[in-house]
Write a protein that holds these residues in place. Structure first.
Motif, PDB file in Angstrom:
ATOM      1  N   ALA A  43       0.850  -1.187   0.000  1.00 13.66           N
ATOM      2  CA  ALA A  43       0.000   0.000   0.000  1.00 13.66           C
ATOM      3  C   ALA A  43       0.882   1.231   0.000  1.00 13.66           C
ATOM      4  CB  ALA A  43      -0.893  -0.016   1.229  1.00 13.66           C
ATOM      5  N   LYS A  44       0.367   2.331  -0.542  1.00 12.89           N
ATOM      6  CA  LYS A  44       1.138   3.576  -0.553  1.00 12.89           C
ATOM      7  C   LYS A  44       0.304   4.688   0.069  1.00 12.89           C
ATOM      8  CE  LYS A  44      -0.295   4.427  -5.277  1.00 12.89           C
ATOM      9  NZ  LYS A  44       0.071   4.589  -6.644  1.00 12.89           N
ATOM     10  N   PRO A  45       0.945   5.684   0.669  1.00 13.56           N
ATOM     11  CA  PRO A  45       0.195   6.771   1.304  1.00 13.56           C
ATOM     12  C   PRO A  45      -0.717   7.464   0.285  1.00 13.56           C
ATOM     13  CG  PRO A  45       2.513   6.895   1.885  1.00 13.56           C
ATOM     14  CD  PRO A  45       2.394   5.847   0.823  1.00 13.56           C
ATOM     15  N   ALA A  46      -1.901   7.833   0.731  1.00 16.14           N
ATOM     16  CA  ALA A  46      -2.859   8.513  -0.144  1.00 16.14           C
ATOM     17  C   ALA A  46      -2.547   9.997  -0.200  1.00 16.14           C
ATOM     18  CB  ALA A  46      -4.278   8.297   0.373  1.00 16.14           C
ATOM     19  N   ASN A  47      -2.721  10.584  -1.352  1.00 12.95           N
ATOM     20  CA  ASN A  47      -2.514  12.019  -1.527  1.00 12.95           C
ATOM     21  C   ASN A  47      -3.847  12.726  -1.274  1.00 12.95           C
ATOM     22  OD1 ASN A  47      -1.481  14.488  -2.169  1.00 12.95           O
ATOM     23  ND2 ASN A  47      -1.499  14.178  -4.385  1.00 12.95           N
ATOM     24  N   ILE A  48      -4.164  12.880   0.002  1.00 11.81           N
ATOM     25  CA  ILE A  48      -5.429  13.516   0.403  1.00 11.81           C
ATOM     26  C   ILE A  48      -5.160  14.345   1.649  1.00 11.81           C
ATOM     27  CG2 ILE A  48      -6.130  11.449   1.703  1.00 11.81           C
ATOM     28  CD1 ILE A  48      -9.047  12.131   0.969  1.00 11.81           C
ATOM     29  N   ASP A  49      -5.705  15.557   1.682  1.00 13.79           N
ATOM     30  CA  ASP A  49      -5.439  16.434   2.826  1.00 13.79           C
ATOM     31  C   ASP A  49      -6.367  16.120   4.000  1.00 13.79           C
ATOM     32  OD1 ASP A  49      -7.892  17.578   2.214  1.00 13.79           O
ATOM     33  OD2 ASP A  49      -7.085  19.507   1.611  1.00 13.79           O
ATOM     34  N   ARG A  50      -6.062  16.735   5.137  1.00 10.65           N
ATOM     35  CA  ARG A  50      -6.805  16.473   6.375  1.00 10.65           C
ATOM     36  C   ARG A  50      -8.292  16.761   6.213  1.00 10.65           C
ATOM     37  NH1 ARG A  50      -8.578  19.167  10.918  1.00 10.65           N
ATOM     38  NH2 ARG A  50      -8.412  18.008  12.856  1.00 10.65           N
ATOM     39  N   ASN A  51      -8.638  17.876   5.552  1.00  9.41           N
ATOM     40  CA  ASN A  51     -10.054  18.220   5.386  1.00  9.41           C
ATOM     41  C   ASN A  51     -10.784  17.180   4.546  1.00  9.41           C
ATOM     42  OD1 ASN A  51      -9.841  20.542   6.930  1.00  9.41           O
ATOM     43  ND2 ASN A  51      -9.316  21.820   5.186  1.00  9.41           N
ATOM     44  N   GLY A  52     -10.130  16.684   3.509  1.00  9.16           N
ATOM     45  CA  GLY A  52     -10.735  15.642   2.690  1.00  9.16           C
ATOM     46  C   GLY A  52     -10.982  14.374   3.487  1.00  9.16           C
ATOM     47  N   VAL A  53     -10.019  14.019   4.332  1.00 15.21           N
ATOM     48  CA  VAL A  53     -10.159  12.829   5.185  1.00 15.21           C
ATOM     49  C   VAL A  53     -11.323  13.011   6.148  1.00 15.21           C
ATOM     50  CG1 VAL A  53      -9.053  11.489   7.019  1.00 15.21           C
ATOM     51  CG2 VAL A  53      -7.747  12.142   4.997  1.00 15.21           C
ATOM     52  N   LEU A  54     -11.401  14.186   6.794  1.00 16.04           N
ATOM     53  CA  LEU A  54     -12.484  14.443   7.748  1.00 16.04           C
ATOM     54  C   LEU A  54     -13.844  14.381   7.060  1.00 16.04           C
ATOM     55  CD1 LEU A  54     -11.025  17.334   9.942  1.00 16.04           C
ATOM     56  CD2 LEU A  54     -11.348  14.942  10.577  1.00 16.04           C
ATOM     57  N   MET A  55     -13.941  14.943   5.863  1.00 22.04           N
ATOM     58  CA  MET A  55     -15.225  14.916   5.145  1.00 22.04           C
ATOM     59  C   MET A  55     -15.644  13.485   4.812  1.00 22.04           C
ATOM     60  SD  MET A  55     -15.334  18.294   2.695  1.00 22.04           S
ATOM     61  CE  MET A  55     -13.864  17.903   1.781  1.00 22.04           C
ATOM     62  N   LEU A  56     -14.693  12.664   4.357  1.00 21.64           N
ATOM     63  CA  LEU A  56     -15.031  11.281   4.026  1.00 21.64           C
ATOM     64  C   LEU A  56     -15.498  10.508   5.253  1.00 21.64           C
ATOM     65  CD1 LEU A  56     -12.178  10.309   1.531  1.00 21.64           C
ATOM     66  CD2 LEU A  56     -14.611  10.567   1.023  1.00 21.64           C
ATOM     67  N   ILE A  57     -14.748  10.636   6.344  1.00 19.13           N
ATOM     68  CA  ILE A  57     -15.094   9.897   7.566  1.00 19.13           C
ATOM     69  C   ILE A  57     -16.439  10.350   8.107  1.00 19.13           C
ATOM     70  CG2 ILE A  57     -14.454   9.501   9.980  1.00 19.13           C
ATOM     71  CD1 ILE A  57     -11.498   9.756   9.067  1.00 19.13           C
ATOM     72  N   ARG A  58     -16.581  11.668   8.269  1.00 20.25           N
ATOM     73  CA  ARG A  58     -17.808  12.186   8.881  1.00 20.25           C
ATOM     74  C   ARG A  58     -19.034  11.935   8.021  1.00 20.25           C
ATOM     75  NH1 ARG A  58     -14.853  17.428  11.337  1.00 20.25           N
ATOM     76  NH2 ARG A  58     -14.474  16.544  13.399  1.00 20.25           N
ATOM     77  N   ASP A 105     -25.649   5.985  18.937  1.00 18.97           N
ATOM     78  CA  ASP A 105     -25.723   7.369  18.468  1.00 18.97           C
ATOM     79  C   ASP A 105     -24.344   7.795  17.980  1.00 18.97           C
ATOM     80  OD1 ASP A 105     -26.267  10.003  17.955  1.00 18.97           O
ATOM     81  OD2 ASP A 105     -26.703  10.552  20.035  1.00 18.97           O
ATOM     82  N   LEU A 106     -24.245   8.051  16.691  1.00 18.22           N
ATOM     83  CA  LEU A 106     -22.972   8.466  16.097  1.00 18.22           C
ATOM     84  C   LEU A 106     -22.923   9.962  15.810  1.00 18.22           C
ATOM     85  CD1 LEU A 106     -22.568   5.567  13.502  1.00 18.22           C
ATOM     86  CD2 LEU A 106     -21.480   5.777  15.739  1.00 18.22           C
ATOM     87  N   SER A 107     -23.898  10.726  16.285  1.00 16.43           N
ATOM     88  CA  SER A 107     -23.951  12.153  15.943  1.00 16.43           C
ATOM     89  C   SER A 107     -22.733  12.923  16.441  1.00 16.43           C
ATOM     90  CB  SER A 107     -25.240  12.782  16.467  1.00 16.43           C
ATOM     91  OG  SER A 107     -25.319  12.639  17.875  1.00 16.43           O
ATOM     92  N   GLY A 108     -22.059  12.421  17.468  1.00 16.61           N
ATOM     93  CA  GLY A 108     -20.868  13.094  17.991  1.00 16.61           C
ATOM     94  C   GLY A 108     -19.725  13.172  16.995  1.00 16.61           C
ATOM     95  N   VAL A 109     -19.747  12.325  15.956  1.00 17.53           N
ATOM     96  CA  VAL A 109     -18.653  12.366  14.974  1.00 17.53           C
ATOM     97  C   VAL A 109     -18.649  13.684  14.210  1.00 17.53           C
ATOM     98  CG1 VAL A 109     -18.682   9.859  14.747  1.00 17.53           C
ATOM     99  CG2 VAL A 109     -19.852  11.254  13.037  1.00 17.53           C
ATOM    100  N   ALA A 110     -19.761  14.440  14.276  1.00 15.47           N
ATOM    101  CA  ALA A 110     -19.822  15.726  13.582  1.00 15.47           C
ATOM    102  C   ALA A 110     -18.934  16.771  14.246  1.00 15.47           C
ATOM    103  CB  ALA A 110     -21.265  16.219  13.533  1.00 15.47           C
ATOM    104  N   VAL A 111     -18.652  16.622  15.535  1.00 13.16           N
ATOM    105  CA  VAL A 111     -17.888  17.656  16.243  1.00 13.16           C
ATOM    106  C   VAL A 111     -16.591  17.162  16.877  1.00 13.16           C
ATOM    107  CG1 VAL A 111     -19.899  19.099  16.710  1.00 13.16           C
ATOM    108  CG2 VAL A 111     -19.293  17.315  18.321  1.00 13.16           C
ATOM    109  N   ILE A 112     -16.448  15.862  17.047  1.00 10.59           N
ATOM    110  CA  ILE A 112     -15.226  15.314  17.646  1.00 10.59           C
ATOM    111  C   ILE A 112     -14.259  14.960  16.525  1.00 10.59           C
ATOM    112  CG2 ILE A 112     -14.265  13.449  19.060  1.00 10.59           C
ATOM    113  CD1 ILE A 112     -17.061  13.164  20.318  1.00 10.59           C
ATOM    114  N   ASP A 113     -12.989  15.294  16.691  1.00  8.69           N
ATOM    115  CA  ASP A 113     -11.989  14.934  15.690  1.00  8.69           C
ATOM    116  C   ASP A 113     -11.571  13.486  15.865  1.00  8.69           C
ATOM    117  OD1 ASP A 113     -11.899  17.341  14.363  1.00  8.69           O
ATOM    118  OD2 ASP A 113     -10.206  18.120  15.504  1.00  8.69           O
ATOM    119  N   PRO A 114     -11.522  12.743  14.775  1.00  7.12           N
ATOM    120  CA  PRO A 114     -11.087  11.350  14.872  1.00  7.12           C
ATOM    121  C   PRO A 114      -9.581  11.261  15.074  1.00  7.12           C
ATOM    122  CG  PRO A 114     -11.451  11.924  12.583  1.00  7.12           C
ATOM    123  CD  PRO A 114     -11.860  13.112  13.396  1.00  7.12           C
ATOM    124  N   GLN A 115      -9.146  10.193  15.711  1.00  6.20           N
ATOM    125  CA  GLN A 115      -7.731   9.868  15.849  1.00  6.20           C
ATOM    126  C   GLN A 115      -7.474   8.704  14.900  1.00  6.20           C
ATOM    127  OE1 GLN A 115      -5.873  11.796  18.060  1.00  6.20           O
ATOM    128  NE2 GLN A 115      -7.817  12.883  18.197  1.00  6.20           N
TER     129      GLN A 115
END
Length: 198
Positions: A43-58, A105-115
């Protein structure tokens, strides 16, 4: 965390608690005549910024949360890649029935940053793969996600979710046995000052 990919259908994994994994499986390589010592592509590191990652996860986890709350998995299904859309909304409802029944309840993912425990990477099969958790109290939400490229966008291909403790829990203190007194230790006398050497 290791995922086992199967050749067809959906996979439901129980990983020491409540975990659900929904995906259309990725194509498996056919056995070849290459020697066993030949290494698989890494596998190779993805070329995606932090905001893109947060949008996909959330967006993925909030779509799952809304599907669980309404019992309607059509939108979650329609947001997925074609391989994920091979599942019917009814099949997704079966897969996530335990979480829906537990009223997770997964609504907290909207405001908590994932690790992230697995930084976004491109797997040899071209899927974007990431994993991590949302630290929250009393439980943390662990996730593992797969996305497939569709028309220049990443669309959900696989979702794995489990709920665990948010922090290590200390063992309960031992109970005092009735009828036994606590004995204090005798404090040692302070050392006497020494005589200076001449």
């Amino acid at each position: 965390m290791t995922l086992r990919w199967v050749s067809a259908g959906l996979l439901v994994l129980i990983l020491g608690g409540v975990a659900t994994f929904a995906q259309q499986s990725s194509p498996q390589p056919h056995p070849s005549s290459s020697p066993p010592s030949a290494q698989q592509p890494a596998a190779k590191p993805a070329n995606i910024d932090r905001n893109g990652v947060l949008m996909l996860i959330r967006s993925t986890l909030l779509a799952l949360d809304q599907a669980n709350k309404t019992g309607n998995y059509t939108v979650l299904r329609d947001l997925g890649a074609p391989g994920f859309q091979a599942n019917t909304a009814a099949r997704l409802a079966e897969i996530f029935a335990k979480q829906r029944g537990d009223k997770l309840d997964l609504s907290g993912v909207a405001v908590i940053d994932p690790q992230l425990s697995l930084l976004p990477q491109i797997e040899p099969n071209g899927l974007l793969h990431m994993a991590g958790f949302f630290p929250s109290v009393p439980s943390q939400v662990n996730f593992e996600l797969l996305f497939a490229p569709v028309d220049g966008q990443w669309r959900v291909f696989g979702v794995s979710l489990s709920v665990g403790q948010s922090a290590p829990v200390a063992p309960a203190p031992p109970e005092a046995t009735p009828g036994k007194a606590v004995v204090s230790q005798k404090q040692a006398a302070p050392p006497k000052p020494g005589v200076p050497a001449k």
